[in-house]
Design an enzyme around this catalytic site. Sequence first.
Site, PDB file in Angstrom:
ATOM      1  CG  PHE A 122      42.344  24.214  14.547  1.00 38.61           C
ATOM      2  CD1 PHE A 122      41.861  24.288  13.239  1.00 38.61           C
ATOM      3  CD2 PHE A 122      42.859  23.011  15.000  1.00 38.61           C
ATOM      4  CE1 PHE A 122      41.889  23.174  12.413  1.00 38.61           C
ATOM      5  CE2 PHE A 122      42.889  21.888  14.178  1.00 38.61           C
ATOM      6  CZ  PHE A 122      42.406  21.978  12.881  1.00 38.61           C
ATOM      7  CD  GLU A 126      34.172  15.984  18.281  1.00 34.13           C
ATOM      8  OE1 GLU A 126      33.684  14.846  18.487  1.00 34.13           O
ATOM      9  OE2 GLU A 126      33.776  16.760  17.402  1.00 34.13           O
ATOM     10  N   PRO A 127      36.279  14.637  23.094  1.00 31.73           N
ATOM     11  CG  PRO A 127      34.703  14.888  24.812  1.00 31.73           C
ATOM     12  CD  PRO A 127      35.050  15.381  23.436  1.00 31.73           C
ATOM     13  NE  ARG A 268      77.431  24.014  41.673  1.00 28.51           N
ATOM     14  CZ  ARG A 268      77.349  24.128  42.995  1.00 28.51           C
ATOM     15  NH1 ARG A 268      77.409  25.337  43.554  1.00 28.51           N
ATOM     16  NH2 ARG A 268      77.186  23.070  43.744  1.00 28.51           N
ATOM     17  CD  GLU A 363      49.758  22.876  16.043  1.00 28.83           C
ATOM     18  OE1 GLU A 363      50.265  22.769  14.917  1.00 28.83           O
ATOM     19  OE2 GLU A 363      49.463  23.966  16.566  1.00 28.83           O
TER      20      GLU A 363
HETATM   21  C1  LIG Z   1      47.735  22.147  25.963  1.00 29.69           C
HETATM   22  C2  LIG Z   1      47.007  21.547  24.800  1.00 29.69           C
HETATM   23  C3  LIG Z   1      46.584  22.358  23.765  1.00 29.69           C
HETATM   24  C4  LIG Z   1      45.830  21.826  22.709  1.00 29.69           C
HETATM   25  N1  LIG Z   1      45.315  22.667  21.763  1.00 29.69           N
HETATM   26  C5  LIG Z   1      44.437  22.170  20.865  1.00 29.69           C
HETATM   27  C6  LIG Z   1      43.716  23.054  19.992  1.00 29.69           C
HETATM   28  O1  LIG Z   1      43.915  24.279  20.012  1.00 29.69           O
HETATM   29  N2  LIG Z   1      42.813  22.517  19.140  1.00 29.69           N
HETATM   30  C7  LIG Z   1      42.562  21.177  19.090  1.00 29.69           C
HETATM   31  O2  LIG Z   1      41.718  20.762  18.289  1.00 29.69           O
HETATM   32  N3  LIG Z   1      43.225  20.317  19.889  1.00 29.69           N
HETATM   33  C8  LIG Z   1      44.144  20.773  20.790  1.00 29.69           C
HETATM   34  N4  LIG Z   1      44.793  19.930  21.646  1.00 29.69           N
HETATM   35  C9  LIG Z   1      44.544  18.494  21.551  1.00 29.69           C
HETATM   36  C10 LIG Z   1      45.758  17.695  21.072  1.00 29.69           C
HETATM   37  O3  LIG Z   1      45.985  17.926  19.714  1.00 29.69           O
HETATM   38  C11 LIG Z   1      45.498  16.220  21.412  1.00 29.69           C
HETATM   39  O4  LIG Z   1      45.583  16.104  22.824  1.00 29.69           O
HETATM   40  C12 LIG Z   1      46.473  15.277  20.727  1.00 29.69           C
HETATM   41  O5  LIG Z   1      46.272  15.264  19.336  1.00 29.69           O
HETATM   42  C13 LIG Z   1      46.377  13.852  21.259  1.00 29.69           C
HETATM   43  O6  LIG Z   1      45.049  13.419  21.335  1.00 29.69           O
HETATM   44  P1  LIG Z   1      44.516  12.759  22.708  1.00 29.69           P
HETATM   45  O7  LIG Z   1      44.880  13.701  23.805  1.00 29.69           O
HETATM   46  O8  LIG Z   1      43.108  12.391  22.539  1.00 29.69           O
HETATM   47  O9  LIG Z   1      45.392  11.461  22.901  1.00 29.69           O
HETATM   48  P2  LIG Z   1      45.058  10.005  22.311  1.00 29.69           P
HETATM   49  O10 LIG Z   1      44.761  10.108  20.867  1.00 29.69           O
HETATM   50  O11 LIG Z   1      44.086   9.333  23.189  1.00 29.69           O
HETATM   51  O12 LIG Z   1      46.488   9.306  22.462  1.00 29.69           O
HETATM   52  C14 LIG Z   1      46.932   8.704  23.670  1.00 29.69           C
HETATM   53  C15 LIG Z   1      48.228   7.966  23.340  1.00 29.69           C
HETATM   54  O13 LIG Z   1      47.960   6.922  22.370  1.00 29.69           O
HETATM   55  C16 LIG Z   1      48.811   7.082  21.247  1.00 29.69           C
HETATM   56  N5  LIG Z   1      48.112   6.689  20.040  1.00 29.69           N
HETATM   57  C17 LIG Z   1      46.863   7.039  19.621  1.00 29.69           C
HETATM   58  N6  LIG Z   1      46.589   6.481  18.434  1.00 29.69           N
HETATM   59  C18 LIG Z   1      47.686   5.777  18.073  1.00 29.69           C
HETATM   60  C19 LIG Z   1      48.049   4.981  16.936  1.00 29.69           C
HETATM   61  N7  LIG Z   1      47.201   4.820  15.907  1.00 29.69           N
HETATM   62  N8  LIG Z   1      49.261   4.413  16.914  1.00 29.69           N
HETATM   63  C20 LIG Z   1      50.121   4.595  17.940  1.00 29.69           C
HETATM   64  N9  LIG Z   1      49.861   5.313  19.032  1.00 29.69           N
HETATM   65  C21 LIG Z   1      48.662   5.919  19.097  1.00 29.69           C
HETATM   66  C22 LIG Z   1      49.145   8.581  21.239  1.00 29.69           C
HETATM   67  O14 LIG Z   1      50.338   8.848  20.504  1.00 29.69           O
HETATM   68  C23 LIG Z   1      49.289   8.861  22.724  1.00 29.69           C
HETATM   69  O15 LIG Z   1      50.560   8.450  23.137  1.00 29.69           O
HETATM   70  C24 LIG Z   1      45.577  20.435  22.681  1.00 29.69           C
HETATM   71  C25 LIG Z   1      46.055  19.613  23.700  1.00 29.69           C
HETATM   72  C26 LIG Z   1      46.735  20.152  24.757  1.00 29.69           C
HETATM   73  C27 LIG Z   1      47.185  19.241  25.878  1.00 29.69           C
END
Ligand SMILES: Cc1cc2nc3c(=O)[nH]c(=O)nc-3n(C[C@H](O)[C@H](O)[C@H](O)COP(=O)(O)OP(=O)(O)OC[C@H]3O[C@@H](n4cnc5c(N)ncnc54)[C@H](O)[C@@H]3O)c2cc1C
Length: 381
Positions: A122, A126-127, A268, A363
């Site tokens: 899925f 994106e970045p 333990r 998720e």
């Molecule tokens: C091992 C792994 C597997 C994954 N698998 C998938 C996959 O199969 N498909 C896919 O599409 N994605 C996948 N992901 C992506 C994952 O869903 C995202 O990393 C996640 O949703 C968070 O997005 P981000 O990393 O950009 O963090 P960011 O959105 O940048 O968040 C950074 C921090 O800011 C907080 N934050 C952001 N917005 C708000 C807000 N409005 N209010 C309060 N706090 C906020 C977040 O909670 C977090 O603490 C995967 C990620 C990992 C690490």
Amino acid sequence: MALDPDTLSQLVGTVRRFVSERLRPLEAQVSESDEVPDDVVAEMRALGLFGLSIPEEYGGLGLTMAEECLVAIELGRTSPAFRSTFGTNVGIGSQGLVMYGSPEQKAKWLPGIASGAVVTSFALTEPEAGSDSAAVRTRARLDGETYVLDGQKIFITNADKAGLFTVLARTGPPGSGAKGISAFLVPREAAGLAVGKPERKMGQQGTHVCTLSFDDVRIPVENRLGPEGEGFGIAMRVLERGRLHIAALCCGTAERLIDDSVAYATTRRQFGKPIADFQLVQAMIADSVTESHAARALVLDTARRMDSGEKVTGRISASKYFASEMVGRVADRAVQIHGGAGYVAEYGIERFYRDVRLFRIYEGTSQIQQLVIARERIASA
Ligand SMILES: Cc1cc2nc3c(=O)[nH]c(=O)nc-3n(C[C@H](O)[C@H](O)[C@H](O)COP(=O)(O)OP(=O)(O)OC[C@H]3O[C@@H](n4cnc5c(N)ncnc54)[C@H](O)[C@@H]3O)c2cc1C
């Protein structure tokens, strides 16, 4: 349709045995090699694990959400990497097709997904579009009878093995938000689609995430999933089911960590007696047991409500939020109860501590679940 109670208990028992006899002995090996062995994957296929949630008419087991959660709890009792091998086929990789696929799309893809012949992924993140998933920039431009996709996805689970991707891309103009996003079925062999190398990560070795790059990837119009502009809604429905599955998984992992902690605490000895005799250690066990019972009850209640057709968006987020935070606390206490043994690799407790950290992030992060819980509750006032 729900399984009869005997068949369900047989299935749960079979998965429990598979986990304890086949998977648990391999945990350290999988962590070190960063691969689930092929013969184990073949056994997962034979057990029907790739098709847990796929309707029976397409070769799956067609479990209800409550049944799927009971199986996920059993799968949680071992390293999460095992479950991830087929997790995207059961959840986020397949459910868009199950819920919104045309009869032709379902007939073409679901039998292979159910058998495990095809691995699905899925691709939403994106970045520049993580928690703000409506900010997707990957473009899908209609050109005659084909869509042309350009852009990049990151952190895509099982992308290295996937034969089919559900991809969320922008069909509306830039800035069109959630309404400008559509969902597409993109086969791996599509020209212009490149899968990057697996990322190095904190835990869950044995399961991989990769970057996807789309460079003028042409796919036929019939590969669009659902109507144009409805991709965001599809993604959210898919994630709802996935979140509840993850919450169930967290319950199983917590139960496993409690079992390990109690086993350790009763053997333990310090100060001339088992550390389980000390009330400060008992308090840690009691807190973990109580929270784990609460999470299990919440998850299964939510799953049953979902099966009965109730709108449970807020309850699903509450389940994922509570269960993933709960297992983090349980893993932390497990390390503490094991003392130094909890910190060194040999006992596997530090591995679980790292593995469960992901459950609060993917998720939908805990913060995003909090926003959904509050939004749903306020909207219903
Ligand atoms: C091992 C792994 C597997 C994954 N698998 C998938 C996959 O199969 N498909 C896919 O599409 N994605 C996948 N992901 C992506 C994952 O869903 C995202 O990393 C996640 O949703 C968070 O997005 P981000 O990393 O950009 O963090 P960011 O959105 O940048 O968040 C950074 C921090 O800011 C907080 N934050 C952001 N917005 C708000 C807000 N409005 N209010 C309060 N706090 C906020 C977040 O909670 C977090 O603490 C995967 C990620 C990992 C690490």
